[in-house]
Design a protein around this motif. Sequence first.
Motif, PDB file in Angstrom:
ATOM      1  N   UNK A   1      -7.335  -4.107  19.661  1.00 50.77           N
ATOM      2  CA  UNK A   1      -6.116  -4.915  19.717  1.00 50.77           C
ATOM      3  C   UNK A   1      -5.649  -5.380  18.352  1.00 50.77           C
ATOM      4  N   UNK A   2      -6.539  -5.417  17.358  1.00 48.32           N
ATOM      5  CA  UNK A   2      -6.139  -5.902  16.043  1.00 48.32           C
ATOM      6  C   UNK A   2      -5.748  -4.778  15.093  1.00 48.32           C
ATOM      7  N   UNK A   3      -5.686  -3.546  15.596  1.00 49.79           N
ATOM      8  CA  UNK A   3      -5.262  -2.394  14.798  1.00 49.79           C
ATOM      9  C   UNK A   3      -3.812  -2.082  15.146  1.00 49.79           C
ATOM     10  N   UNK A   4      -2.942  -1.843  14.158  1.00 43.67           N
ATOM     11  CA  UNK A   4      -1.554  -1.491  14.475  1.00 43.67           C
ATOM     12  C   UNK A   4      -1.480  -0.334  15.469  1.00 43.67           C
ATOM     13  N   UNK A   5      -0.611  -0.465  16.462  1.00 44.41           N
ATOM     14  CA  UNK A   5      -0.488   0.536  17.513  1.00 44.41           C
ATOM     15  C   UNK A   5      -1.413   0.312  18.693  1.00 44.41           C
ATOM     16  N   UNK A   6      -2.396  -0.600  18.523  1.00 48.96           N
ATOM     17  CA  UNK A   6      -3.332  -0.950  19.605  1.00 48.96           C
ATOM     18  C   UNK A   6      -3.927   0.294  20.276  1.00 48.96           C
ATOM     19  N   UNK A   7      -4.617   1.149  19.514  1.00 44.94           N
ATOM     20  CA  UNK A   7      -5.196   2.351  20.115  1.00 44.94           C
ATOM     21  C   UNK A   7      -6.376   2.027  21.030  1.00 44.94           C
ATOM     22  N   UNK A   8      -6.617   2.925  21.964  1.00 46.25           N
ATOM     23  CA  UNK A   8      -7.783   2.851  22.837  1.00 46.25           C
ATOM     24  C   UNK A   8      -8.877   3.731  22.249  1.00 46.25           C
ATOM     25  N   UNK A   9     -10.060   3.167  22.066  1.00 43.26           N
ATOM     26  CA  UNK A   9     -11.209   3.915  21.573  1.00 43.26           C
ATOM     27  C   UNK A   9     -12.021   4.422  22.767  1.00 43.26           C
TER      28      UNK A   9
ATOM     29  N   UNK B   1      -9.405   8.523  19.688  1.00 37.58           N
ATOM     30  CA  UNK B   1      -8.473   7.400  19.651  1.00 37.58           C
ATOM     31  C   UNK B   1      -7.180   7.798  20.355  1.00 37.58           C
ATOM     32  N   UNK B   2      -6.815   7.025  21.368  1.00 37.00           N
ATOM     33  CA  UNK B   2      -5.641   7.324  22.184  1.00 37.00           C
ATOM     34  C   UNK B   2      -4.576   6.264  21.925  1.00 37.00           C
ATOM     35  N   UNK B   3      -3.466   6.707  21.350  1.00 38.69           N
ATOM     36  CA  UNK B   3      -2.288   5.861  21.198  1.00 38.69           C
ATOM     37  C   UNK B   3      -1.359   6.136  22.389  1.00 38.69           C
ATOM     38  N   UNK B   4      -0.153   5.618  22.358  1.00 36.69           N
ATOM     39  CA  UNK B   4       0.730   5.730  23.514  1.00 36.69           C
ATOM     40  C   UNK B   4       1.000   7.183  23.911  1.00 36.69           C
ATOM     41  N   UNK B   5       1.309   8.039  22.937  1.00 29.79           N
ATOM     42  CA  UNK B   5       1.632   9.440  23.226  1.00 29.79           C
ATOM     43  C   UNK B   5       0.736  10.419  22.497  1.00 29.79           C
ATOM     44  N   UNK B   6      -0.294   9.923  21.822  1.00 28.71           N
ATOM     45  CA  UNK B   6      -1.077  10.769  20.934  1.00 28.71           C
ATOM     46  C   UNK B   6      -2.564  10.514  21.115  1.00 28.71           C
ATOM     47  N   UNK B   7      -3.339  11.595  21.121  1.00 32.66           N
ATOM     48  CA  UNK B   7      -4.794  11.496  21.138  1.00 32.66           C
ATOM     49  C   UNK B   7      -5.344  12.182  19.893  1.00 32.66           C
TER      50      UNK B   7
END
Length: 243
Positions: free
Chosen positions: A144-152, A165-171
């Motif tokens: 949550x503290x990384x820009x873009x809030x990626x899922x690890x 690392x999964x962002x909104x449209x990118x893995x």
Amino acid sequence: MDVVHRLGDGLVNFYLVDTGEGVVLVDSGLPGHWRGLLADLDRLGFAPTDVTDVLVTHAHPDHIGLAERLRVEAGARIHLHEREAGLAAAPLRPAADSRPEKSVLGYALRRPSGLRTPVHLLRLGGLRTKPVADPVVFTDGLLADVPGRPLAVHTPGHTHGSTVFVFQDHAFTGDALVTSDPMVGSVGPSLLCRAFTNDGRAALESLRALEAHDVPHVHPGHGDQWHEGLPAAVRAAVAAGVR
């Protein structure tokens, strides 16, 4: 919307993610990529100090080559899975249980041209890779503290702490899922061969954890980007198996 820029060279990829909230690198290439990184940042309108965070998919030298330099010179925070901390602290001296399943020699005898990759890593300073000091460690979940809030997403197998690392449209899949393995001559979604993988069976099983993340764009550590969705890439890699 996150904007992704592929960095590195034809054999080793790392990525700049402009989230609109900040600039993140996913992996950091090899020591020899420093000048290229500076040129790419300048071309894109950024300075090294604009990179606030580096997300490490795993701590092999071709993925953490510039991490410590960015931490020291640019103030970037280096994030990695807690099970990767040991390898990041000694990337050139992996523990016995962190070494690959098979020797490169057997693969090289069958396909000598595959040696291009390890030679390339050496040429770009793989043996000069510095340990990562003072990393920010995580387990699974939202950063949550990384820009873009990626899922690890923890994907053990290639290494113990391998992470996607999964962002909104990118893995960003690192070496948990690649689209090229020159050692065996494969092109398309696959696992890296056992000469570079700690536990092939675990790596194959970890892929199944990714299939639920239906994002359209896949950015691997090696090979071209894939734009037919992460689930399709996972299915293709599972079908290819472990070599």
